[in-house]
Design a protein around this motif. Structure first.
Motif, mmCIF file in Angstrom:
data_model
loop_
_atom_site.group_PDB
_atom_site.id
_atom_site.type_symbol
_atom_site.label_atom_id
_atom_site.label_comp_id
_atom_site.label_asym_id
_atom_site.label_seq_id
_atom_site.Cartn_x
_atom_site.Cartn_y
_atom_site.Cartn_z
ATOM 1 N N GLU A 118 -44.266 -60.424 -3.665
ATOM 2 C CA GLU A 118 -45.352 -59.443 -3.625
ATOM 3 C C GLU A 118 -45.858 -59.228 -2.198
ATOM 4 O OE1 GLU A 118 -48.171 -60.978 -6.423
ATOM 5 O OE2 GLU A 118 -47.004 -60.305 -8.142
ATOM 6 N N THR A 119 -45.313 -59.984 -1.248
ATOM 7 C CA THR A 119 -45.811 -59.898 0.134
ATOM 8 C C THR A 119 -44.827 -59.258 1.103
ATOM 9 O OG1 THR A 119 -44.993 -62.114 0.655
ATOM 10 C CG2 THR A 119 -47.250 -61.947 -0.180
ATOM 11 N N ASP A 120 -43.547 -59.119 0.705
ATOM 12 C CA ASP A 120 -42.547 -58.572 1.631
ATOM 13 C C ASP A 120 -41.421 -57.950 0.818
ATOM 14 O OD1 ASP A 120 -40.357 -58.233 3.466
ATOM 15 O OD2 ASP A 120 -41.308 -59.688 4.808
ATOM 16 N N VAL A 121 -41.047 -56.716 1.133
ATOM 17 C CA VAL A 121 -39.992 -56.022 0.384
ATOM 18 C C VAL A 121 -38.638 -56.697 0.569
ATOM 19 C CG1 VAL A 121 -41.133 -53.790 0.388
ATOM 20 C CG2 VAL A 121 -39.617 -54.402 2.296
ATOM 21 N N ASN A 122 -38.484 -57.474 1.634
ATOM 22 C CA ASN A 122 -37.211 -58.168 1.851
ATOM 23 C C ASN A 122 -37.123 -59.505 1.122
ATOM 24 O OD1 ASN A 122 -36.078 -56.245 3.696
ATOM 25 N ND2 ASN A 122 -37.570 -56.972 5.203
ATOM 26 N N GLY A 123 -38.238 -59.922 0.515
ATOM 27 C CA GLY A 123 -38.253 -61.201 -0.195
ATOM 28 C C GLY A 123 -37.636 -61.056 -1.573
ATOM 29 N N LEU A 124 -36.326 -61.343 -1.672
ATOM 30 C CA LEU A 124 -35.579 -60.994 -2.875
ATOM 31 C C LEU A 124 -34.781 -62.130 -3.488
ATOM 32 C CD1 LEU A 124 -33.977 -57.755 -1.370
ATOM 33 C CD2 LEU A 124 -35.850 -57.825 -3.000
ATOM 34 N N ARG A 125 -34.706 -63.286 -2.862
ATOM 35 C CA ARG A 125 -33.699 -64.274 -3.268
ATOM 36 C C ARG A 125 -34.320 -65.571 -3.785
ATOM 37 N NH1 ARG A 125 -28.812 -62.461 -0.913
ATOM 38 N NH2 ARG A 125 -29.185 -60.759 0.515
ATOM 39 N N LEU A 126 -33.458 -66.357 -4.447
ATOM 40 C CA LEU A 126 -33.801 -67.690 -4.958
ATOM 41 C C LEU A 126 -33.099 -68.723 -4.094
ATOM 42 C CD1 LEU A 126 -34.500 -69.923 -7.122
ATOM 43 C CD2 LEU A 126 -32.570 -69.079 -8.437
ATOM 44 N N MET A 127 -33.791 -69.814 -3.763
ATOM 45 C CA MET A 127 -33.195 -70.886 -2.967
ATOM 46 C C MET A 127 -33.413 -72.232 -3.637
ATOM 47 S SD MET A 127 -34.058 -72.185 0.921
ATOM 48 C CE MET A 127 -32.991 -71.026 1.789
ATOM 49 N N LEU A 128 -32.402 -73.100 -3.523
ATOM 50 C CA LEU A 128 -32.535 -74.502 -3.896
ATOM 51 C C LEU A 128 -32.133 -75.353 -2.699
ATOM 52 C CD1 LEU A 128 -32.954 -76.859 -5.920
ATOM 53 C CD2 LEU A 128 -30.499 -76.703 -6.387
ATOM 54 N N ASP A 129 -33.049 -76.201 -2.259
ATOM 55 C CA ASP A 129 -32.696 -77.232 -1.287
ATOM 56 C C ASP A 129 -32.233 -78.469 -2.063
ATOM 57 O OD1 ASP A 129 -32.404 -79.045 0.732
ATOM 58 O OD2 ASP A 129 -34.429 -78.873 1.514
ATOM 59 N N CYS A 130 -33.100 -78.965 -2.956
ATOM 60 C CA CYS A 130 -32.715 -80.098 -3.798
ATOM 61 C C CYS A 130 -33.691 -80.226 -4.958
ATOM 62 C CB CYS A 130 -32.693 -81.407 -2.988
ATOM 63 S SG CYS A 130 -34.318 -81.947 -2.387
ATOM 64 N N PHE A 131 -33.316 -81.033 -5.923
ATOM 65 C CA PHE A 131 -34.241 -81.519 -6.940
ATOM 66 C C PHE A 131 -34.478 -82.996 -6.628
ATOM 67 C CE2 PHE A 131 -32.170 -78.107 -9.507
ATOM 68 C CZ PHE A 131 -33.312 -77.368 -9.791
ATOM 69 N N ARG A 132 -35.661 -83.474 -6.948
ATOM 70 C CA ARG A 132 -35.941 -84.911 -6.881
ATOM 71 C C ARG A 132 -36.526 -85.315 -8.233
ATOM 72 N NH1 ARG A 132 -39.498 -84.006 -1.730
ATOM 73 N NH2 ARG A 132 -37.935 -83.649 -0.116
ATOM 74 N N TYR A 133 -36.123 -86.475 -8.723
ATOM 75 C CA TYR A 133 -36.680 -86.933 -9.998
ATOM 76 C C TYR A 133 -36.893 -88.435 -9.978
ATOM 77 C CZ TYR A 133 -32.068 -88.614 -11.612
ATOM 78 O OH TYR A 133 -30.879 -89.292 -11.743
ATOM 79 N N GLN A 134 -37.749 -88.891 -10.889
ATOM 80 C CA GLN A 134 -37.988 -90.318 -11.051
ATOM 81 C C GLN A 134 -37.270 -90.780 -12.299
ATOM 82 O OE1 GLN A 134 -42.250 -90.826 -10.889
ATOM 83 N NE2 GLN A 134 -42.304 -90.620 -8.671
ATOM 84 N N LYS A 135 -36.368 -91.735 -12.106
ATOM 85 C CA LYS A 135 -35.563 -92.242 -13.216
ATOM 86 C C LYS A 135 -36.420 -93.049 -14.173
ATOM 87 C CE LYS A 135 -31.257 -92.621 -10.588
ATOM 88 N NZ LYS A 135 -30.206 -93.541 -10.129
ATOM 89 N N LEU A 136 -35.854 -93.253 -15.368
ATOM 90 C CA LEU A 136 -36.507 -94.135 -16.318
ATOM 91 C C LEU A 136 -36.545 -95.536 -15.732
ATOM 92 C CD1 LEU A 136 -34.785 -92.970 -19.620
ATOM 93 C CD2 LEU A 136 -37.035 -92.362 -18.784
#
Length: 188
Positions: A118-136
């Motif tokens: 909603e702030t820039d017409v060029n802002g169009l994509r999805l990015m993933l750097d990483c997921f982090r999780y806490q194991k059981l």
């Protein structure tokens, strides 16, 4: 007690699943976790998903002028819309979404490209750097009376009672009471 550690799952890990027609590409940068991030094309509906066994999850990305709005779903339930578009090129490894206190078990996080920023017409994509999780945790609580339901059976060893032989117990929870039956003696 020490805080549980976060296990990092990088963007190129086999456990991470990407939508087929996302035009996914790698943006290498040493400042990203693992040295790169994965970016989609600009088609809304593209998604990235990770299934994990644990009690907490983080979705990590950059902020960037070319990134759009994403929706985070946890176990199929929307956790909100997040705008990844910012006029900066140096905000790496940002925790966009975090959820802790999940019921121990298997969970699914899916990040979906919701549309343009909603702030820039060029802002169009999805990015993933990483997921982090806490194991059981490797040490498991035998039972929590507040969380158990009637009819749940619990198998445990009572070797923690002083001056008594260890006994394997099968207990069933009913109306606030654990009723146990000794099913075998355990050799010390």
């Amino acid at each position: 007690a020490a805080e549980p550690e976060w296990t990092v799952v990088e963007n190129d890990a086999e456990a991470v699943t990407y939508s087929e027609d996302g035009g996914w590409g790698i943006w290498p940068d040493a400042a990203d976790s693992g040295g790169s991030a994965t970016v989609s094309n600009d088609v809304a509906g593209n998604w990235v998903e990770f299934v994990f066994e644990g009690t907490a999850i983080q979705y990590v990305s950059r902020y960037h002028p070319y990134l759009g709005r994403v929706e985070v779903l946890l176990d199929g339930v929307s956790q909100g819309i997040f705008d990844l578009c910012k006029q900066t090129y140096d905000t790496y490894q940002q925790v966009i979404f975090e959820k802790t206190g999940l019921k121990p078990g298997t969970h699914t996080i899916r990040v979906v490209l919701a549309g343009k920023s909603e702030t820039d017409v060029n802002g169009l994509r999805l990015m993933l750097d990483c997921f982090r999780y806490q194991k059981l945790s490797s040490t498991k609580t035998i039972c929590s009376v507040k969380e158990m339901e009637d009819g749940v059976s619990v198998l445990f060893q009572n070797g923690f009672i002083p001056d008594t032989p260890p006994v394997l117990l099968l207990a069933e929870y009913n109306s606030g009471v654990l009723v146990g039956t000794a099913i075998q003696n355990v050799e010390p």
